[in-house]
Design an enzyme around this catalytic site. Sequence first.
Site: not given
Length: 477
Positions: A250, A284
Amino acid sequence: MNATTKGLFINGEWIVKDRTYPLYSPYRGALLANISKADTADVNVAIEGAYEAFQQMKEMPAHQRSAILYRVVELMRERKEELATIIAQEAGKPIKTARGEIDRTIVTYQFAAEEAKRIYGETIPMDAAPGGENRLGMTWREPLGVVAAITPFNFPFNLVAHKLGPAFAAGNTVVLKPANQTPLSALKMAEIFDEAGLPKGALQIVTGSGAEIGDPLVTDNRVKKVTFTGSAEVGKDIKAKAGLKKVTLELGSNSAVIVQPNVPLERVISRCVEGAFVYSGQVCISLQRIYVHEDIYEDFCKRFTEQSKTLKIGDPLDENTNISAMIHSKEIDRIETWVKEAEEGGAKVALGGSRQNTVFEPTILLDVNGKMKVACKEVFAPVVSIMPYKDLDEAIGFVNDSVYGLNVGVYSTNIDEAFYAARKIESGAIIINDIPTFRVDHMPYGGVKESGYGREGIKYAVEEMTELKFVSVKTFL
């Protein structure tokens, strides 16, 4: 283990090392603890312990694995305020936002407890192929073994949960390396899992320098999977070194939203302000690029700026704080340089643009072009760029002109154009009529391009943390 020095958690024991590093709070700079630094020998012991504990986890019935995870949920509910305070202290996350993370973490472990009981296989119609007559075919999923988990600072409880929850649900063991700035949350979870009855050795936690202990974790042949959340640069390095291990990455993003005309701006703007500035943009899927149709651009910018001015800067433990310290002063130095470069290139600062000690002000940039760092790289700071577009295809082109593709938002009252955009945009997820910062913890989550490899979300992570086995039986009838 004394009150000021935290040890490694290896084979169910606390191991205090002579080598430590000081952990300071981001906002006030107060010393929180001294953290033990693991070396390669410690990593080897942790992996060996996890490798030995795997047999017990693998053979443990699903209902027992589920019960351990449900017990974790109960213990976290009892200690919510304590856990939220840990986040606020070590990560500088405003206490209101920290409580929200704990609520999400509880849900994540609850999903994992549920998923432990529904790891299904399927039957295969063998006679669909010539030669398959009188045969039964079936699949089932088996745990991989030792999982190496490397986690970031920005969601120190919930992103750890997205590694530990599915790993234990599937019957794996884990060696966890938390971020240097947020080890206290991971160590607290070691206490909670131990109290919940997780077998000794199933969870190992090694703290310290990623440069020193990262490679031994990634390259050891006893480790069967690496799951990492962090920068694209480090993620690429991990993938190159992991060999044939399973890998979930990720990585970065510069998430965008498209705002079409005729949407209710009062609702859109409040969500966009939240998406751009929650936890100082250190998320993120923080909203970094806002593309607004030219017909409503000026009105949007004015209202967005006015609402952003109401955000309160302050101590993360203050109930009224919206914006607090960034994780490191070097990150403030970096973003100051990026904003200055954008200004020199013609961008206009509509709000903010400066630091207040350990805090960077909520910053709005206009007249930004796609080649500026604030638009094409991952800002990871409370900085958002608002840019106009002429039509939907142009906006989609702007969004896709990126090395990233994690989450993208599309606001539209026209369902046809919303789905048109969803088809055309290159991203792991398209969030229609909401910001890209939206995430619930059972949805598939992951990116394309340099945003990552593989998917999280408990069900999907369990699939990534298991091996599919096929079994065929020939009958004698």
